[in-house]
Design an enzyme around this catalytic site. Structure first.
Site, PDB file in Angstrom:
ATOM      1  N   ARG A  41       0.821  -1.216   0.000  1.00 15.95           N
ATOM      2  CA  ARG A  41       0.000   0.000   0.000  1.00 15.95           C
ATOM      3  C   ARG A  41       0.851   1.261   0.000  1.00 15.95           C
ATOM      4  NH1 ARG A  41      -4.839  -1.480   4.262  1.00 15.95           N
ATOM      5  NH2 ARG A  41      -6.125  -2.650   2.791  1.00 15.95           N
ATOM      6  N   GLU A  54      -2.280  -8.617  -4.988  1.00 16.33           N
ATOM      7  CA  GLU A  54      -3.666  -9.056  -5.153  1.00 16.33           C
ATOM      8  C   GLU A  54      -3.736 -10.526  -5.558  1.00 16.33           C
ATOM      9  OE1 GLU A  54      -6.412  -7.780  -4.243  1.00 16.33           O
ATOM     10  OE2 GLU A  54      -5.439  -5.976  -3.524  1.00 16.33           O
ATOM     11  N   TYR A 137     -12.162  -9.844 -10.679  1.00 17.78           N
ATOM     12  CA  TYR A 137     -11.637  -9.332  -9.417  1.00 17.78           C
ATOM     13  C   TYR A 137     -10.291  -8.634  -9.622  1.00 17.78           C
ATOM     14  CZ  TYR A 137      -9.451  -8.966  -4.947  1.00 17.78           C
ATOM     15  OH  TYR A 137      -8.808  -8.445  -3.858  1.00 17.78           O
ATOM     16  N   ASP A 155     -14.953  -9.175  -3.347  1.00 21.52           N
ATOM     17  CA  ASP A 155     -14.312 -10.396  -2.842  1.00 21.52           C
ATOM     18  C   ASP A 155     -15.155 -10.956  -1.699  1.00 21.52           C
ATOM     19  OD1 ASP A 155     -13.822  -8.761  -0.695  1.00 21.52           O
ATOM     20  OD2 ASP A 155     -11.659  -9.105  -0.630  1.00 21.52           O
TER      21      ASP A 155
END
Ligand code: SF4
Length: 387
Positions: A41, A54, A137, A155
């Site tokens: 992040r 991810e 996704y 998700d």
């Protein structure tokens, strides 16, 4: 519009306007104050790091992923580095994370990124969706987190939160219900803060709206939550379809030679979910077979070897997503034949201390653990004293 209809009536849909307002006023500030400082992040968000994280996070817990992510980024710091690496190195870096198709597909996608996009992930949903392994996704996660595209991420965490907010009594395993949640997540997305909206829902599901024991008293969405109002948040999401998980009994040969090396075999590139990994060769037991008979037959079929199957080393119990196995590992020695690659991609004779050079699945790693846990070194003459 589906959302408006659900909003107006008493149906199972999220009451969008109220939820949207609560999200803007309370969830986003809560997220700004509580978001975890995770390695992927770091601002500015780097698309490659977002993608790697991810993919790793699919089916895997955050604390498990953190060390894998650090190692992977150090070893393959760019799509070009990943594209150029031997598959075995990629699988070794992935070893123990499971779902190895993810690693193989990442490398295939990295090669396309190098060939078609100059080594940088493309910034459009269409181009992302054309890459191997980029389902809805991944496209939404990479698109929104890295490029600010207005795509809602759906998700397991988000579905759980949405199903509780709306007290949805429908089975969330049904594609039509998931589609409805997708529409709802889309309708809730603030177009100027798509990444924050997506991550706020995911973070709420991960930290507060837990599968067991949701912390409703701390939840910024409690005023608009129908499951909380009903007093039974854990009743949602509803999952009616129970799958019967098949169980397989499998034999594996730990074949020793007189130099105390152990034979391992590499699965073929098209060898299913564990393709490309190394293993202790063997296979599924057939009706009426004993375990030694199963292992002897499998090695005959797979590698053209006639074996003496000796004592059992260990039994490994392991759960995959769609089945469980009991893997019976037996010591064995070759009576006749040279290893041929009839149903495998290759073989190697390795000492126990060199096993770490090869990527294995979790179940096979447990066999290596059992070998290492023996009180005395594994020696051919101790296992087969009469040979
Ligand atoms: Fe989940 Fe409870 Fe928050 Fe509802 S109030 S979203 S059930 S944590």
């Amino acid at each position: 519009m589906v959302m408006r209809k659900q909003e107006a009536g008493n149906g199972p849909g999220v009451h969008v306007q109220a939820v949207r307002q609560a999200m803007a006023r309370r969830l986003l500030p809560w997220f700004d104050a509580n978001r975890r400082d995770l390695p992927w992040r770091k601002e500015p968000r780097e698309a490659y790091a977002v993608w790697v994280s991810e993919i790793m996070l699919q089916q895997t817990r955050v604390d498990t992923v953190i060390p894998y992510f650090a190692r992977f980024m150090e070893r393959f710091p760019s799509p070009a580095a990943l594209a150029d690496a031997p598959l075995q190195d990629v699988l070794k870096c992935w070893e123990g994370l499971g779902y190895y198709a993810r690693a193989r597909q990442m490398q295939a996608a990295a090669r396309r990124i190098v060939e078609d996009h100059g080594g940088r992930l493309p910034a459009s949903a269409e181009a992302l969706a054309a890459l191997p392994g980029f389902g809805a996704y991944t496209v939404a996660a990479v698109g929104s987190f890295a490029f600010g595209l207005p795509l809602a991420v759906l998700d397991g965490n988000v579905i759980r939160v949405l199903s509780r907010l709306s007290a949805c009594g429908d089975d969330v395993a049904m594609p039509s219900v998931r589609e409805r949640f997708r529409s709802q997540a889309d309708a809730l997305l603030l177009r100027d803060r798509p990444a924050a909206c997506n991550e706020a829902w995911m973070e709420l599901g991960a930290l507060v709206c837990l599968p067991r024991g949701p912390r409703c008293g701390e939840c910024p969405m409690q005023d608009v939550c129908r499951a909380r109002r009903e007093g039974r948040p854990e009743a949602y999401p509803v999952k009616r379809r129970k799958m019967n998980i098949p169980h397989k009994t499998v034999g594996a040969a730990v074949i020793l030679n007189r130099r105390n090396q152990i034979m391992i075999a590499q699965r073929r590139p098209e060898g299913g979910m564990l393709a490309g990994l190394w293993e202790f060769p063997g296979g599924k037991i057939q009706e009426g077979e004993t375990m030694p008979q199963c292992i002897a037959r499998e090695l005959e079929e797979e590698m053209g070897l006639e074996l003496e199957v000796g004592p059992e080393l260990t039994v490994v119990h392991h759960a995959y997503s769609h089945f469980t196995i009991a893997l019976h590992a037996h010591f064995a020695r070759i009576l006749s034949g040279r290893p041929r690659h009839l149903e495998c991609a290759g073989h190697a004779w390795v000492t126990l201390d060199r096993m770490d050079d090869y990527p294995f699945s979790k179940a096979d790693l447990k066999i290596i653990e059992a070998l290492r846990a023996r009180p005395s070194p594994v020696r051919f003459k101790d296992i087969f004293p009469g040979a």
